[in-house]
Design an enzyme around this catalytic site. Sequence first.
Site, PDB file in Angstrom:
ATOM      1  N   GLY A   6       1.925   3.905  11.558  1.00 56.48           N
ATOM      2  CA  GLY A   6       3.038   3.589  12.357  1.00 56.48           C
ATOM      3  C   GLY A   6       2.500   3.409  13.647  1.00 56.48           C
ATOM      4  O   GLY A   6       1.292   3.869  13.956  1.00 56.48           O
ATOM      5  N   LYS A  39      11.292  -4.603  12.770  1.00 57.10           N
ATOM      6  CA  LYS A  39      12.593  -4.136  12.677  1.00 57.10           C
ATOM      7  C   LYS A  39      13.498  -4.632  13.669  1.00 57.10           C
ATOM      8  O   LYS A  39      12.946  -5.104  15.066  1.00 57.10           O
ATOM      9  CB  LYS A  39      12.592  -2.642  12.767  1.00 57.10           C
ATOM     10  N   HIS A  80      16.779  -1.620  12.162  1.00 58.60           N
ATOM     11  CA  HIS A  80      16.266  -0.337  12.474  1.00 58.60           C
ATOM     12  C   HIS A  80      17.330   0.837  12.840  1.00 58.60           C
ATOM     13  O   HIS A  80      16.818   2.063  12.365  1.00 58.60           O
ATOM     14  CB  HIS A  80      15.824  -0.646  13.937  1.00 58.60           C
ATOM     15  N   ASP A 139       3.413  -0.841  10.802  1.00 61.23           N
ATOM     16  CA  ASP A 139       4.970  -0.563  11.014  1.00 61.23           C
ATOM     17  C   ASP A 139       5.130  -0.875  12.584  1.00 61.23           C
ATOM     18  O   ASP A 139       4.616  -0.052  13.263  1.00 61.23           O
ATOM     19  CB  ASP A 139       5.391   0.404  10.431  1.00 61.23           C
ATOM     20  N   PRO A 178       0.858  -1.357   0.012  1.00 59.39           N
ATOM     21  CA  PRO A 178      -0.092  -0.052   0.088  1.00 59.39           C
ATOM     22  C   PRO A 178       0.728   1.229  -0.050  1.00 59.39           C
ATOM     23  O   PRO A 178       1.742   1.151   0.454  1.00 59.39           O
ATOM     24  CB  PRO A 178      -0.816  -0.143   1.350  1.00 59.39           C
ATOM     25  N   TYR A 189       9.309  -1.152  19.862  1.00 60.51           N
ATOM     26  CA  TYR A 189       8.065  -0.404  20.181  1.00 60.51           C
ATOM     27  C   TYR A 189       7.517  -1.060  21.316  1.00 60.51           C
ATOM     28  O   TYR A 189       6.691  -0.757  21.947  1.00 60.51           O
ATOM     29  CB  TYR A 189       7.194  -0.487  18.947  1.00 60.51           C
TER      30      TYR A 189
END
Length: 262
Positions: free
Chosen positions: A23, A83, A116, A48, A18, A53
């Site tokens: 995020g 990542k 990352h 993402d 896409p 995270y």
Amino acid sequence: MIPKTCINLSDQHSIALPTIGLGTYSILGADGKEAIRTAIDVGYCMFDTAVAYGNEAIVGEAIREKIRECNNLTRDDFFIISKLSGSYHRKDLVEKCCRMTLDRLGMDYVDLYLMHTPVALQSEKKCARNGTKPNAIDDSIAPTEAWLGLEQCYQEGLCRSIGVSNFNEHQINALLSDASIVPAVNQIECSIGFNQRPMRKFCQQQNILVMGYTPLGKQKLPFLQNNRLKEIARSVDKTTAQIDEGVVPIVKSIDRKRQQEN
């Protein structure tokens, strides 16, 4: 329906993705999972995430729940990005990190696996042994070592494509000198207020797709209030946030209205 573009792989194949992704940095807990479910309802299918995270599990749960609930959705409808952690840059640890990501997501593969950062971090054990602070830099590991590990993950089918994040031109050139696979993507901060034009031009020459995070800028750089940008937006009947800079934007919002606007 969100339109698609392609990333070109070194083996002459390409993968459709896409042209906008969500995020998930700082999207956590039950509210975060519900925000991802809402985004799927709005139409997002590219998400993402990252080890750093701390939310790979809720991203995977939200997507798997929606697949179970909606007869017309399958795993193939989604494009998932994660990542590599900076503390897993040693070649023999990269695959371990990738497999832990897949376990947390509850998936057999990710569509795009990124390094990352070009900077390796010391492991917790090494920090304790050396008496250094957590996340101390490990200068003994070059980015090319981690990249060889990503190539192995790709060859084993753990990820459909591989790329980098936060790399500059010098760092990408260093990878290209030893790599068997050209990074498919470089994910960098990129917006109209921070357009990264030289980097985008370089990536285009190397056939590397640019993904831009923070595409709406930061609060300390309120360029969306720029009068010239407002004029451009009015001329095409868009908001200033909808004026595109020609990269694949990774936007972030937990608000349904803003998700829809993006």
